[in-house]
Design an enzyme around this catalytic site. Structure first.
Site, PDB file in Angstrom:
ATOM      1  N   GLY A  31      18.127  24.300 -26.019  1.00 61.01           N
ATOM      2  CA  GLY A  31      18.057  23.672 -27.338  1.00 61.01           C
ATOM      3  C   GLY A  31      16.903  22.680 -27.408  1.00 61.01           C
ATOM      4  N   MET A  32      16.328  22.528 -28.592  1.00 56.06           N
ATOM      5  CA  MET A  32      15.186  21.603 -28.728  1.00 56.06           C
ATOM      6  C   MET A  32      15.635  20.171 -28.429  1.00 56.06           C
ATOM      7  SD  MET A  32      12.439  21.212 -31.812  1.00 56.06           S
ATOM      8  CE  MET A  32      13.620  21.138 -33.126  1.00 56.06           C
ATOM      9  N   LEU A  33      16.710  19.732 -29.081  1.00 52.98           N
ATOM     10  CA  LEU A  33      17.216  18.388 -28.803  1.00 52.98           C
ATOM     11  C   LEU A  33      17.824  18.318 -27.409  1.00 52.98           C
ATOM     12  CD1 LEU A  33      18.020  15.514 -29.558  1.00 52.98           C
ATOM     13  CD2 LEU A  33      20.089  16.453 -30.627  1.00 52.98           C
TER      14      LEU A  33
ATOM     15  N   ASP B   1      30.740  31.945 -22.056  1.00 51.37           N
ATOM     16  CA  ASP B   1      31.061  31.800 -23.479  1.00 51.37           C
ATOM     17  C   ASP B   1      31.608  30.402 -23.768  1.00 51.37           C
ATOM     18  OD1 ASP B   1      31.756  31.975 -26.092  1.00 51.37           O
ATOM     19  OD2 ASP B   1      33.279  33.535 -25.835  1.00 51.37           O
TER      20      ASP B   1
ATOM     21  N   ALA C  66      24.425  24.130 -31.555  1.00 52.12           N
ATOM     22  CA  ALA C  66      24.740  24.347 -32.967  1.00 52.12           C
ATOM     23  C   ALA C  66      24.167  25.677 -33.418  1.00 52.12           C
ATOM     24  CB  ALA C  66      24.147  23.220 -33.821  1.00 52.12           C
ATOM     25  N   TYR C  67      24.741  26.195 -34.486  1.00 47.61           N
ATOM     26  CA  TYR C  67      24.154  27.349 -35.177  1.00 47.61           C
ATOM     27  C   TYR C  67      23.188  26.735 -36.178  1.00 47.61           C
ATOM     28  CZ  TYR C  67      23.951  31.861 -37.588  1.00 47.61           C
ATOM     29  OH  TYR C  67      23.534  33.060 -38.133  1.00 47.61           O
ATOM     30  N   THR C  68      21.889  26.806 -35.898  1.00 45.98           N
ATOM     31  CA  THR C  68      20.907  26.055 -36.695  1.00 45.98           C
ATOM     32  C   THR C  68      20.056  26.929 -37.628  1.00 45.98           C
ATOM     33  OG1 THR C  68      19.358  26.179 -34.848  1.00 45.98           O
ATOM     34  CG2 THR C  68      20.675  24.162 -35.026  1.00 45.98           C
TER      35      THR C  68
ATOM     36  N   TYR D  78      25.515  26.453 -43.723  1.00 37.98           N
ATOM     37  CA  TYR D  78      25.158  25.602 -42.574  1.00 37.98           C
ATOM     38  C   TYR D  78      25.672  24.178 -42.798  1.00 37.98           C
ATOM     39  CZ  TYR D  78      22.187  22.638 -39.618  1.00 37.98           C
ATOM     40  OH  TYR D  78      21.731  21.681 -38.740  1.00 37.98           O
TER      41      TYR D  78
ATOM     42  N   LYS E  28      28.625  22.283 -40.663  1.00 38.95           N
ATOM     43  CA  LYS E  28      28.314  21.060 -39.899  1.00 38.95           C
ATOM     44  C   LYS E  28      29.219  19.910 -40.358  1.00 38.95           C
ATOM     45  CE  LYS E  28      25.529  20.384 -37.239  1.00 38.95           C
ATOM     46  NZ  LYS E  28      25.617  20.505 -35.752  1.00 38.95           N
TER      47      LYS E  28
HETATM   48  N1  NAP Z   1      16.474  21.361 -36.029  1.00 40.79           N
HETATM   49  C1  NAP Z   1      16.602  20.553 -37.080  1.00 40.79           C
HETATM   50  O1  NAP Z   1      15.682  20.392 -37.884  1.00 40.79           O
HETATM   51  C2  NAP Z   1      17.899  19.818 -37.299  1.00 40.79           C
HETATM   52  C3  NAP Z   1      18.054  19.090 -38.497  1.00 40.79           C
HETATM   53  C4  NAP Z   1      19.238  18.385 -38.702  1.00 40.79           C
HETATM   54  C5  NAP Z   1      20.239  18.409 -37.746  1.00 40.79           C
HETATM   55  N2  NAP Z   1      20.065  19.142 -36.620  1.00 40.79           N
HETATM   56  C6  NAP Z   1      21.166  19.155 -35.652  1.00 40.79           C
HETATM   57  O2  NAP Z   1      20.674  18.668 -34.421  1.00 40.79           O
HETATM   58  C7  NAP Z   1      21.336  19.334 -33.340  1.00 40.79           C
HETATM   59  C8  NAP Z   1      20.309  19.937 -32.413  1.00 40.79           C
HETATM   60  O3  NAP Z   1      19.526  20.888 -33.124  1.00 40.79           O
HETATM   61  P1  NAP Z   1      18.332  21.691 -32.426  1.00 40.79           P
HETATM   62  O4  NAP Z   1      17.282  21.887 -33.465  1.00 40.79           O
HETATM   63  O5  NAP Z   1      17.999  21.074 -31.137  1.00 40.79           O
HETATM   64  O6  NAP Z   1      19.031  23.089 -32.189  1.00 40.79           O
HETATM   65  P2  NAP Z   1      18.405  24.382 -31.470  1.00 40.79           P
HETATM   66  O7  NAP Z   1      17.083  24.084 -30.899  1.00 40.79           O
HETATM   67  O8  NAP Z   1      18.547  25.517 -32.434  1.00 40.79           O
HETATM   68  O9  NAP Z   1      19.403  24.607 -30.253  1.00 40.79           O
HETATM   69  C9  NAP Z   1      20.698  25.027 -30.472  1.00 40.79           C
HETATM   70  C10 NAP Z   1      21.379  25.175 -29.149  1.00 40.79           C
HETATM   71  O10 NAP Z   1      22.687  25.700 -29.389  1.00 40.79           O
HETATM   72  C11 NAP Z   1      22.865  26.849 -28.576  1.00 40.79           C
HETATM   73  N3  NAP Z   1      23.783  27.808 -29.191  1.00 40.79           N
HETATM   74  C12 NAP Z   1      23.785  28.283 -30.442  1.00 40.79           C
HETATM   75  N4  NAP Z   1      24.785  29.163 -30.611  1.00 40.79           N
HETATM   76  C13 NAP Z   1      25.438  29.223 -29.420  1.00 40.79           C
HETATM   77  C14 NAP Z   1      26.562  29.962 -28.941  1.00 40.79           C
HETATM   78  N5  NAP Z   1      27.219  30.808 -29.714  1.00 40.79           N
HETATM   79  N6  NAP Z   1      26.948  29.781 -27.664  1.00 40.79           N
HETATM   80  C15 NAP Z   1      26.283  28.942 -26.851  1.00 40.79           C
HETATM   81  N7  NAP Z   1      25.209  28.223 -27.245  1.00 40.79           N
HETATM   82  C16 NAP Z   1      24.803  28.375 -28.508  1.00 40.79           C
HETATM   83  C17 NAP Z   1      21.483  27.442 -28.415  1.00 40.79           C
HETATM   84  O11 NAP Z   1      21.484  28.316 -27.326  1.00 40.79           O
HETATM   85  P3  NAP Z   1      20.472  29.576 -27.273  1.00 40.79           P
HETATM   86  O12 NAP Z   1      19.116  29.008 -27.017  1.00 40.79           O
HETATM   87  O13 NAP Z   1      21.005  30.379 -26.149  1.00 40.79           O
HETATM   88  O14 NAP Z   1      20.567  30.255 -28.594  1.00 40.79           O
HETATM   89  C18 NAP Z   1      20.674  26.160 -28.181  1.00 40.79           C
HETATM   90  O15 NAP Z   1      20.801  25.708 -26.874  1.00 40.79           O
HETATM   91  C19 NAP Z   1      22.276  20.351 -33.991  1.00 40.79           C
HETATM   92  O16 NAP Z   1      23.545  19.801 -34.103  1.00 40.79           O
HETATM   93  C20 NAP Z   1      21.699  20.547 -35.367  1.00 40.79           C
HETATM   94  O17 NAP Z   1      22.672  20.954 -36.298  1.00 40.79           O
HETATM   95  C21 NAP Z   1      18.926  19.837 -36.371  1.00 40.79           C
END
Ligand code: NAP
Length: 290
Positions: free
Chosen positions: A14-16, A40, A64-66, A130, A134
């Protein structure tokens, strides 16, 4: 209980998650990760057993499902990851001495008739699947005593494709880009969000927090600034939401106020422009297309 052991869900991909791991290691924590690569995570018994084995004092849930647009047609999977997983964490952690930091989004707000930054006390009204899933995740954790939910927004950072890296890729390939200029939010660097997360953890913050960089921008402002910092001649043309078809409806305004962070901990996040400059200058080579 080892007070220096943390577990980052989504810490490998994940990015964060990756930023949290980096910050945790830099601050001397013993860092473990758990992700799809281990099994899982949405299986209750698996998750419970993994948490028991690691025995952390703090869990960061960066899973998260992003995929905001995909979620519109894939609601079941979005619900499983964004609502069910926090629900499971609430049950597993209820009687354990483990502190949880969970992440939510500015997309829990509608932005309707709004031009003042949202505080943690403002009413929610998600416009997308989404955002709704959330919000359900936040609510699932609201009764957990030892938990902070950090709403963040418009993330950019190392380790994964994001809006800024995508804009810079296209800007190197094209003379002009069209970018939406009538949606406003709070661009945030994952490195800064990780720092805010550890600050809140160390202070054992409980409840909702808005955790973003200071300032506000439209997607067009963010793209223009990135292109300028990357020293590209690409023209960034401002367009309206109605001229950029996307499956999910986004709020026109979802700027978040970080006053609570300032009032509680005296912490003022740096402006997003400064954070963006650091991200781009430190990642020039990776962001270049070959
Ligand atoms: N990105 C944004 O702009 C943004 C904005 C507002 C809030 N947020 C929140 O900030 C948090 C971090 O976001 P992010 O951008 O870092 O997210 P991200 O880069 O999309 O990473 C999501 C992570 O969740 C994992 N994941 C998703 N579905 C999964 C599943 N079914 N089983 C196991 N792992 C799963 C992914 O694994 P895989 O790599 O294996 O898919 C990845 O490690 C989240 O709560 C998001 O809702 C993000």
């Amino acid at each position: 209980m080892e007070e220096k052991k943390i577990l980052v869900l989504g810490g490998k991909t994940g990015m964060l998650g990756q930023a949290l791991v980096k910050t945790g290691l830099a601050q001397g924590y013993d860092v473990a990760t758990l992700g799809r690569e281990d099994g899982d995570m949405t299986d209750f018994e698996f998750l419970k057993e993994k948490i028991r084995q690691v025995n952390p004092h703090c869990i960061f849930n960066a899973v998260a499902y992003t995929a905001v647009d995909n979620a519109e047609d894939d609601e079941q999977n979005a619900v499983t990851v964004n609502k069910r997983l926090p629900e499971m964490l609430a049950v597993i952690l209820k009687d354990l001495p483990v502190y949880l930091i969970h992440y939510s989004t500015d997309f829990v707000f509608s932005g309707r008739q709004r031009n003042l930054p949202y505080t943690e006390k403002d009413s929610t009204e998600p416009l997308s699947v989404y955002g709704a899933t959330k919000l359900a995740g936040e609510q699932a954790l609201s009764k957990l005593d030892s938990c902070a939910v950090l709403r963040t927004a418009w993330l950019f950072g190392e380790g994964r494709k994001n809006f800024v890296s995508t804009i810079l890729k296209f800007a190197q390939e094209r003379d002009a880009l069209r970018v939406v200029a009538d949606q406003f939010g709070s661009p945030t660097y994952t490195r800064d969000l990780a720092e805010m997360s550890f600050l809140i953890m160390k202070n054992h913050g409980v409840g909702l927090f808005h955790a973003v960089n200071s300032g506000q921008a439209s997607w067009c402002d963010l793209a223009s600034e990135a292109v300028k910092l990357f020293n590209l001649p690409t023209f960034v043309e401002p367009i309206e939401t109605k001229d950029w078809v996307q499956k999910a409806v986004r709020p026109k305004y979802s700027v978040l106020s970080t006053q609570k962070l300032q009032q509680l901990y005296g912490y003022v996040p740096r402006p997003w422009t400064q954070a963006l400059q650091e991200y781009i200058f430190e990642n020039m080579e990776t962001l270049k297309i070959r």
